[in-house]
Design a protein around this motif. Structure first.
Motif, PDB file in Angstrom:
ATOM      1  N   TYR A   1      30.150  13.936 -82.666  1.00  0.00           N
ATOM      2  CA  TYR A   1      29.238  14.387 -83.722  1.00  0.00           C
ATOM      3  C   TYR A   1      28.683  13.213 -84.523  1.00  0.00           C
ATOM      4  O   TYR A   1      27.497  13.191 -84.879  1.00  0.00           O
ATOM      5  CB  TYR A   1      29.976  15.362 -84.650  1.00  0.00           C
ATOM      6  CG  TYR A   1      29.129  15.901 -85.774  1.00  0.00           C
ATOM      7  CD1 TYR A   1      28.190  16.896 -85.546  1.00  0.00           C
ATOM      8  CD2 TYR A   1      29.282  15.408 -87.072  1.00  0.00           C
ATOM      9  CE1 TYR A   1      27.411  17.389 -86.579  1.00  0.00           C
ATOM     10  CE2 TYR A   1      28.508  15.900 -88.107  1.00  0.00           C
ATOM     11  CZ  TYR A   1      27.566  16.885 -87.858  1.00  0.00           C
ATOM     12  OH  TYR A   1      26.799  17.374 -88.890  1.00  0.00           O
TER      13      TYR A   1
ATOM     14  N   ASP B   1      25.155  16.096 -77.148  1.00  0.00           N
ATOM     15  CA  ASP B   1      23.697  16.276 -77.190  1.00  0.00           C
ATOM     16  C   ASP B   1      23.180  16.936 -75.923  1.00  0.00           C
ATOM     17  O   ASP B   1      22.156  17.627 -75.940  1.00  0.00           O
ATOM     18  CB  ASP B   1      23.025  14.907 -77.377  1.00  0.00           C
ATOM     19  CG  ASP B   1      23.450  14.264 -78.684  1.00  0.00           C
ATOM     20  OD1 ASP B   1      23.140  14.816 -79.750  1.00  0.00           O
ATOM     21  OD2 ASP B   1      24.121  13.215 -78.634  1.00  0.00           O
TER      22      ASP B   1
ATOM     23  N   GLU C   1      19.414  21.671 -83.682  1.00  0.00           N
ATOM     24  CA  GLU C   1      18.494  20.797 -84.406  1.00  0.00           C
ATOM     25  C   GLU C   1      19.014  19.363 -84.514  1.00  0.00           C
ATOM     26  O   GLU C   1      18.233  18.411 -84.618  1.00  0.00           O
ATOM     27  CB  GLU C   1      18.226  21.342 -85.812  1.00  0.00           C
ATOM     28  CG  GLU C   1      17.463  22.676 -85.836  1.00  0.00           C
ATOM     29  CD  GLU C   1      18.356  23.864 -85.527  1.00  0.00           C
ATOM     30  OE1 GLU C   1      19.601  23.650 -85.456  1.00  0.00           O
ATOM     31  OE2 GLU C   1      17.818  24.971 -85.329  1.00  0.00           O
ATOM     32  N   ARG C   2      20.326  19.182 -84.504  1.00  0.00           N
ATOM     33  CA  ARG C   2      20.898  17.842 -84.675  1.00  0.00           C
ATOM     34  C   ARG C   2      21.073  17.096 -83.346  1.00  0.00           C
ATOM     35  O   ARG C   2      21.391  15.914 -83.341  1.00  0.00           O
ATOM     36  CB  ARG C   2      22.258  17.921 -85.371  1.00  0.00           C
ATOM     37  CG  ARG C   2      23.273  18.835 -84.671  1.00  0.00           C
ATOM     38  CD  ARG C   2      24.701  18.437 -84.969  1.00  0.00           C
ATOM     39  NE  ARG C   2      25.045  17.179 -84.347  1.00  0.00           N
ATOM     40  CZ  ARG C   2      25.457  17.056 -83.097  1.00  0.00           C
ATOM     41  NH1 ARG C   2      25.550  18.121 -82.310  1.00  0.00           N
ATOM     42  NH2 ARG C   2      25.785  15.873 -82.603  1.00  0.00           N
ATOM     43  N   LYS C   3      20.877  17.773 -82.266  1.00  0.00           N
ATOM     44  CA  LYS C   3      21.103  17.136 -80.963  1.00  0.00           C
ATOM     45  C   LYS C   3      19.983  16.137 -80.655  1.00  0.00           C
ATOM     46  O   LYS C   3      18.805  16.413 -80.883  1.00  0.00           O
ATOM     47  CB  LYS C   3      21.207  18.192 -79.859  1.00  0.00           C
ATOM     48  CG  LYS C   3      22.440  19.092 -80.020  1.00  0.00           C
ATOM     49  CD  LYS C   3      22.574  20.058 -78.873  1.00  0.00           C
ATOM     50  CE  LYS C   3      23.786  20.980 -79.050  1.00  0.00           C
ATOM     51  NZ  LYS C   3      25.055  20.231 -79.013  1.00  0.00           N
ATOM     52  N   LYS C   4      20.380  14.992 -80.148  1.00  0.00           N
ATOM     53  CA  LYS C   4      19.439  13.905 -79.854  1.00  0.00           C
ATOM     54  C   LYS C   4      18.963  13.998 -78.404  1.00  0.00           C
ATOM     55  O   LYS C   4      19.707  14.382 -77.519  1.00  0.00           O
ATOM     56  CB  LYS C   4      20.124  12.546 -80.096  1.00  0.00           C
ATOM     57  CG  LYS C   4      20.551  12.326 -81.539  1.00  0.00           C
ATOM     58  CD  LYS C   4      21.299  11.021 -81.717  1.00  0.00           C
ATOM     59  CE  LYS C   4      22.735  11.110 -81.188  1.00  0.00           C
ATOM     60  NZ  LYS C   4      23.576  12.051 -81.946  1.00  0.00           N
TER      61      LYS C   4
ATOM     62  N   ASP D   1      24.794  22.887 -83.805  1.00  0.00           N
ATOM     63  CA  ASP D   1      23.388  23.187 -84.086  1.00  0.00           C
ATOM     64  C   ASP D   1      22.465  22.413 -83.137  1.00  0.00           C
ATOM     65  O   ASP D   1      22.641  21.200 -82.931  1.00  0.00           O
ATOM     66  CB  ASP D   1      23.029  22.835 -85.524  1.00  0.00           C
ATOM     67  CG  ASP D   1      23.740  23.752 -86.531  1.00  0.00           C
ATOM     68  OD1 ASP D   1      24.301  24.767 -86.077  1.00  0.00           O
ATOM     69  OD2 ASP D   1      23.717  23.431 -87.732  1.00  0.00           O
TER      70      ASP D   1
END
Length: 411
Positions: free
Chosen positions: A226, A250, A130-133, A128
């Motif tokens: 992750y 990421d 949205e979770r990537k930094k 996803d």
């Protein structure tokens, strides 16, 4: 098909060969193993390439609706097994393999398990966006997990040092292929992630076959990426090599060198950028000061314009001017009146009867003080009054007799 004529046209020859090949049922469903060469993927989605071995090669085509079913991206040099039919393309007399399916040679089961793992991780949200930094804006220390023997670590270190020598590099050597490679890669990620002085971690290796890159498709590596708190940059193989590590990371870089360029901003570029920002700020500051000065000058003018003392002074000047104009106007009126009066006085003087008497003339009055202007008027009265310059005299009138009048006529 039997040939009746002694010679054939090119079209007839190609058609004959096509019919011979088409009549052979064995060629309608064949599997050919070889290495991909001259690979071309067109915008239409069709794939054109050759399969070759040490001694020969065959042209191949795979149309877009079949290429869309592939679970991997074919590329130059890959060893594959193709299924399809052999036929002749009559236009240029070339026979070729029309590919219906393709899989990497010797790793068919691996690709099945890879696709299964991808589906599992996708459902768990590993991919996803949205979770990537995001990468930190200021990076001081970079952690690197890769082999200590390959070219990848050299490319990463040299690129970072060339672009920004102030960045520190903490290297964790790990096997990147073969037995226990996935465990060592995951351990390197976890170890570097626990350090407080590291800002970002690069995980990768140089290019290789699908088997060489397989450690980066392991669940252990995916879990380590992750659950990492630090941003992870994946740099596995070449641009066309996409592993699970690339999907979970990421940020993905096409090569280890590209990963180093992502985390190490060019110091010269940064210096120029800072200088430009400084100049822009200086220009903006000076312009702001100039605008404030103009505003202050404008406000001062407004204050001066609206200053009561200045208004009073201006009104006094205007009042003095009006007073001067009024005085001048009065003087002008008085002078005009004096001139007119003098003219009237002169006229009155000229019309004054006493002035006429002074020149030796006299005025005759009737008893009722009416001026007698003619002898006829005088004959109506017995007594008249004659006024001279120095006084009046009464005179009596004697009427002449008719005899005297007659004798005067005779004379």
């Amino acid at each position: 098909m039997k040939l009746i004529c002694r010679h054939l046209s090119v079209t007839q020859a190609n058609h004959f060969v096509k019919s011979v090949i088409a009549s052979n049922s064995l060629l309608k469903n064949v599997e050919i193993e070889g290495e991909i060469s001259n690979f071309k993927a067109y915008y239409s989605g069709h794939l054109y390439f050759s399969l070759k071995d040490e001694e020969s090669k065959i042209s191949c085509v795979m149309f877009s609706f079949q290429a869309e079913q592939l679970s991997f991206l074919p590329n130059e040099g890959m060893h594959v097994i193709c299924r399809g039919s052999i036929d002749v393309y009559e236009k240029n007399g070339q026979y070729q393999l029309y590919v219906n399916a393709m899989e990497p040679a010797g790793v068919g089961e691996l690709f099945v398990s890879l696709q299964k793992l991808k589906n599992q991780l996708d459902q768990l949200g590993y991919f996803d966006a949205e979770r990537k930094k995001r990468l930190p804006s200021n990076i001081h220390t970079v952690g690197v997990v890769t082999s200590g023997k390959g070219a990848a670590v050299h490319d990463i270190i040299s690129t970072i040092q060339r672009r920004n020598a102030s960045i520190n590099i903490i290297f964790f050597p790990a096997k990147v292929q073969g037995e226990n490679a996935a465990e060592e890669i995951a351990e390197g990620i976890r170890t570097l992630d626990q350090r407080n002085d590291i800002d970002v971690i690069i995980v990768g290796r140089g290019g290789g076959s699908i088997e060489d890159l397989w450690a980066f498709n392991e669940r252990k590596v995916a879990d380590a990426i992750y659950h990492a708190e630090k941003p992870i940059v994946s740099a596995v193989g070449h641009e066309t090599d996409i592993t699970i590590a690339d999907l979970v990371a990421d940020m993905r870089a096409a090569t280890p060198t590209a990963a180093a360029e992502l985390v190490a901003t060019d110091q010269n570029y940064q210096s120029h950028r800072i200088l430009k920002i400084k100049n822009d700020l200086g220009y903006a500051f000076n312009r702001k000061i100039q605008n404030l000065r103009k505003q202050i000058q404008y406000d001062r003018r407004i204050i001066e314009i609206n200053n009561p003392r200045k208004k009073i002074k201006a009104q006094n000047i205007q009042l003095h001017h009006l007073s001067h104009q009024l005085q001048w106007s009065i003087q002008k009126k008085v002078l005009s009146a004096q001139t007119q009066m003098q003219f009237i006085q002169k006229q009155l003087y000229l019309l004054n009867p006493n002035q006429v008497l002074e020149r030796g003339y006299a005025i005759v009055f009737a008893p009722n003080r009416a001026v007698v202007e003619t002898a006829t008027q005088a004959s109506q009265w017995n007594q008249l009054m004659i006024k001279f310059n120095d006084g009046e005299v009464k005179v009596l009138l004697e009427k002449e007799s008719e005899n005297n009048n007659a004798s005067k006529k005779n004379i």
